[in-house]
Design a protein around this motif. Structure first.
Motif, PDB file in Angstrom:
ATOM      1  N   UNK A 236      41.365  -6.985 -17.921  1.00  0.00           N
ATOM      2  CA  UNK A 236      41.645  -8.409 -17.807  1.00  0.00           C
ATOM      3  C   UNK A 236      43.082  -8.589 -17.342  1.00  0.00           C
ATOM      4  N   UNK A 237      43.297  -9.567 -16.444  1.00  0.00           N
ATOM      5  CA  UNK A 237      44.640  -9.828 -15.919  1.00  0.00           C
ATOM      6  C   UNK A 237      44.926 -11.321 -15.985  1.00  0.00           C
ATOM      7  N   UNK A 238      46.068 -11.669 -16.555  1.00  0.00           N
ATOM      8  CA  UNK A 238      46.527 -13.051 -16.622  1.00  0.00           C
ATOM      9  C   UNK A 238      47.890 -13.137 -15.946  1.00  0.00           C
ATOM     10  N   UNK A 239      48.059 -14.131 -15.091  1.00  0.00           N
ATOM     11  CA  UNK A 239      49.293 -14.271 -14.324  1.00  0.00           C
ATOM     12  C   UNK A 239      49.974 -15.587 -14.678  1.00  0.00           C
ATOM     13  N   UNK A 240      51.276 -15.512 -14.961  1.00  0.00           N
ATOM     14  CA  UNK A 240      52.048 -16.713 -15.268  1.00  0.00           C
ATOM     15  C   UNK A 240      53.184 -16.853 -14.262  1.00  0.00           C
ATOM     16  N   UNK A 241      53.166 -17.888 -13.396  1.00  0.00           N
ATOM     17  CA  UNK A 241      54.301 -18.129 -12.500  1.00  0.00           C
ATOM     18  C   UNK A 241      55.526 -18.515 -13.333  1.00  0.00           C
ATOM     19  N   UNK A 242      56.611 -17.800 -13.140  1.00  0.00           N
ATOM     20  CA  UNK A 242      57.780 -17.988 -13.998  1.00  0.00           C
ATOM     21  C   UNK A 242      59.026 -17.490 -13.292  1.00  0.00           C
ATOM     22  N   UNK A 243      60.122 -18.229 -13.408  1.00  0.00           N
ATOM     23  CA  UNK A 243      61.364 -17.776 -12.794  1.00  0.00           C
ATOM     24  C   UNK A 243      61.917 -16.587 -13.570  1.00  0.00           C
ATOM     25  N   UNK A 244      62.704 -15.797 -12.876  1.00  0.00           N
ATOM     26  CA  UNK A 244      63.287 -14.616 -13.518  1.00  0.00           C
ATOM     27  C   UNK A 244      64.198 -15.009 -14.669  1.00  0.00           C
ATOM     28  N   UNK A 245      64.958 -16.107 -14.487  1.00  0.00           N
ATOM     29  CA  UNK A 245      65.867 -16.559 -15.541  1.00  0.00           C
ATOM     30  C   UNK A 245      65.133 -16.937 -16.813  1.00  0.00           C
ATOM     31  N   UNK A 246      64.022 -17.652 -16.678  1.00  0.00           N
ATOM     32  CA  UNK A 246      63.235 -18.045 -17.848  1.00  0.00           C
ATOM     33  C   UNK A 246      62.655 -16.823 -18.555  1.00  0.00           C
ATOM     34  N   UNK A 247      62.141 -15.871 -17.767  1.00  0.00           N
ATOM     35  CA  UNK A 247      61.599 -14.630 -18.338  1.00  0.00           C
ATOM     36  C   UNK A 247      62.662 -13.888 -19.135  1.00  0.00           C
ATOM     37  N   UNK A 248      63.860 -13.743 -18.581  1.00  0.00           N
ATOM     38  CA  UNK A 248      64.929 -13.007 -19.256  1.00  0.00           C
ATOM     39  C   UNK A 248      65.344 -13.706 -20.547  1.00  0.00           C
ATOM     40  N   UNK A 249      65.433 -15.036 -20.523  1.00  0.00           N
ATOM     41  CA  UNK A 249      65.807 -15.769 -21.729  1.00  0.00           C
ATOM     42  C   UNK A 249      64.805 -15.541 -22.851  1.00  0.00           C
ATOM     43  N   UNK A 250      63.527 -15.622 -22.516  1.00  0.00           N
ATOM     44  CA  UNK A 250      62.485 -15.444 -23.534  1.00  0.00           C
ATOM     45  C   UNK A 250      62.408 -13.994 -24.005  1.00  0.00           C
ATOM     46  N   UNK A 251      62.642 -13.050 -23.105  1.00  0.00           N
ATOM     47  CA  UNK A 251      62.631 -11.638 -23.494  1.00  0.00           C
ATOM     48  C   UNK A 251      63.758 -11.345 -24.474  1.00  0.00           C
ATOM     49  N   UNK A 252      64.959 -11.882 -24.193  1.00  0.00           N
ATOM     50  CA  UNK A 252      66.108 -11.663 -25.093  1.00  0.00           C
ATOM     51  C   UNK A 252      65.877 -12.328 -26.438  1.00  0.00           C
ATOM     52  N   UNK A 253      65.216 -13.495 -26.423  1.00  0.00           N
ATOM     53  CA  UNK A 253      64.920 -14.192 -27.690  1.00  0.00           C
ATOM     54  C   UNK A 253      63.964 -13.361 -28.550  1.00  0.00           C
ATOM     55  N   UNK A 254      62.943 -12.796 -27.913  1.00  0.00           N
ATOM     56  CA  UNK A 254      61.982 -11.965 -28.662  1.00  0.00           C
ATOM     57  C   UNK A 254      62.668 -10.721 -29.224  1.00  0.00           C
ATOM     58  N   UNK A 255      63.520 -10.079 -28.431  1.00  0.00           N
ATOM     59  CA  UNK A 255      64.243  -8.893 -28.882  1.00  0.00           C
ATOM     60  C   UNK A 255      65.170  -9.214 -30.038  1.00  0.00           C
ATOM     61  N   UNK A 256      65.813 -10.396 -29.995  1.00  0.00           N
ATOM     62  CA  UNK A 256      66.719 -10.800 -31.074  1.00  0.00           C
ATOM     63  C   UNK A 256      65.954 -11.053 -32.369  1.00  0.00           C
ATOM     64  N   UNK A 257      64.768 -11.668 -32.254  1.00  0.00           N
ATOM     65  CA  UNK A 257      63.955 -11.950 -33.437  1.00  0.00           C
ATOM     66  C   UNK A 257      63.384 -10.694 -34.068  1.00  0.00           C
ATOM     67  N   UNK A 258      63.126  -9.668 -33.238  1.00  0.00           N
ATOM     68  CA  UNK A 258      62.528  -8.436 -33.752  1.00  0.00           C
ATOM     69  C   UNK A 258      63.552  -7.454 -34.280  1.00  0.00           C
ATOM     70  N   UNK A 259      64.830  -7.673 -33.970  1.00  0.00           N
ATOM     71  CA  UNK A 259      65.882  -6.722 -34.419  1.00  0.00           C
ATOM     72  C   UNK A 259      66.375  -7.060 -35.821  1.00  0.00           C
TER      73      UNK A 259
END
Length: 317
Positions: free
Chosen positions: A294-317
């Motif tokens: 199964x493949x799901x695609x989300x159109x998203x700017x690189x800046x938005x992706x990086x912000x959300x990735x850093x937020x997830x990493x901060x919450x998991x640390x």
């Protein structure tokens, strides 16, 4: 669930060996009264039933997606693998511990001890043959990884479960032999019961490891870094993709992966052109990486992706 031919071969080999060994051990325990031999018989009987449960789980997991299970039934194999771990602990370790304690509290000399030695020798031969089949399959799957890395990263419990059960069986046979021999030479029948307790600890440790691995797979484990890199590389090659930001993956089965892609498309693209790009990506990934079910695609700017990735990493640390 393609690609399980090797796994089924491993399970069939283990099933045939364990059933014959279990019947032989129970017969030997009946004639000799050995606690360790009875524990070994229970162990082999549990292993036989576990092989059947793994085959049942593979059959159930192979069912296609439906309305109530839109992502398929692949994780049912992980469920039955967890049940196998519980049975090893509750039946295998539990009965062995009980038998060992009973025979220590009320020791009885082992009769016809030579029968036990013959049965243990034959069992070691049959169990070793099954173990070699499982080892060969696991070595084929692990590739260049270390043994520990391969165990931790494996997404096919049908292989490593049989390998660990057979390994525990071989260790149990050694302990049973040592206990029966020591009980005969030292004229201390309590040592036969102690061997049964030793077998219980071996089975308990095996069950804990199998349960831990099955729990991780049930909760959801990602695809390997190599798989994720390959997906991103394929996506990045499409002319309509400005940047493949990242991919989130989860295994639904050993050969079934659900992937969610974050993509920044070229700014000039229209909605129909983006839809056409997504269809191209799905077709190419299906051809080159059939494990992506199964493949799901989300159109998203690189800046938005990086912000959300850093937020997830901060919450998991």
């Amino acid at each position: 669930m393609a690609g399980h031919g090797g796994s089924k071969t491993v399970i069939y080999a283990a099933l045939a060996g364990n059933l014959a060994i279990a019947l032989t051990k129970f017969a030997a325990a009946f004639f000799t009264g050995s606690s360790a031999m009875l524990s070994e018989g229970v162990h082999s009987l549990v292993d036989t039933g576990n092989g059947g449960l793994l085959l049942y789980g593979m059959h159930r997991a192979a069912r296609p997606a439906d309305r109530t299970h839109p992502l398929g039934h692949g994780r049912e194999l992980y469920f039955w693998s967890f049940i196998v771990a519980l049975l090893v602990f509750a039946l295998g370790a539990g009965v062995s511990l009980y038998e060992g304690i009973i025979h220590i509290m009320a020791p009885e000399p082992v009769a016809n001890v030579k029968v036990n030695y013959i049965v243990l020798g034959l069992s070691f031969l049959f169990e070793g043959s099954s173990w070699l089949v499982a080892l060969k399959e696991f070595r084929r799957e692990k590739g260049r990884q270390s043994w520990l890395q391969a165990l931790q990263s494996s997404k096919d419990p049908s292989v490593y479960t049989v390998l660990f059960e057979d390994s525990a069986a071989l260790l149990g046979l050694i302990v049973a032999f040592a206990g029966i021999l020591a009980a005969e030479l030292l004229e201390m029948p309590e040592l036969d019961g102690a061997a049964s307790i030793g077998i219980a600890f071996i089975l308990g440790a095996t069950a804990i490891f199998l349960a831990r691995e099955s729990k991780g797979l049930l909760i959801g484990e990602p695809a390997s870094p190599e798989v994720q890199k390959k997906v991103l590389a394929i996506v990045q090659q499409d002319s309509a993709v400005q940047r493949a930001n990242g991919v989130l993956t989860v295994h639904m089965g050993p050969r079934e992966i659900v992937a969610g892609l974050s993509i920044e498309f070229e700014d000039h693209l229209t909605a129909p052109e983006i839809e056409a790009c997504v269809e191209r990506l799905e077709a190419r990934l299906k051809k080159e990486m059939p494990e992506i079910s199964r493949l799901f695609v989300k159109p998203q700017t690189t800046g938005t992706w990086e912000q959300r990735r850093k937020l997830v990493e901060a919450e998991s640390s």
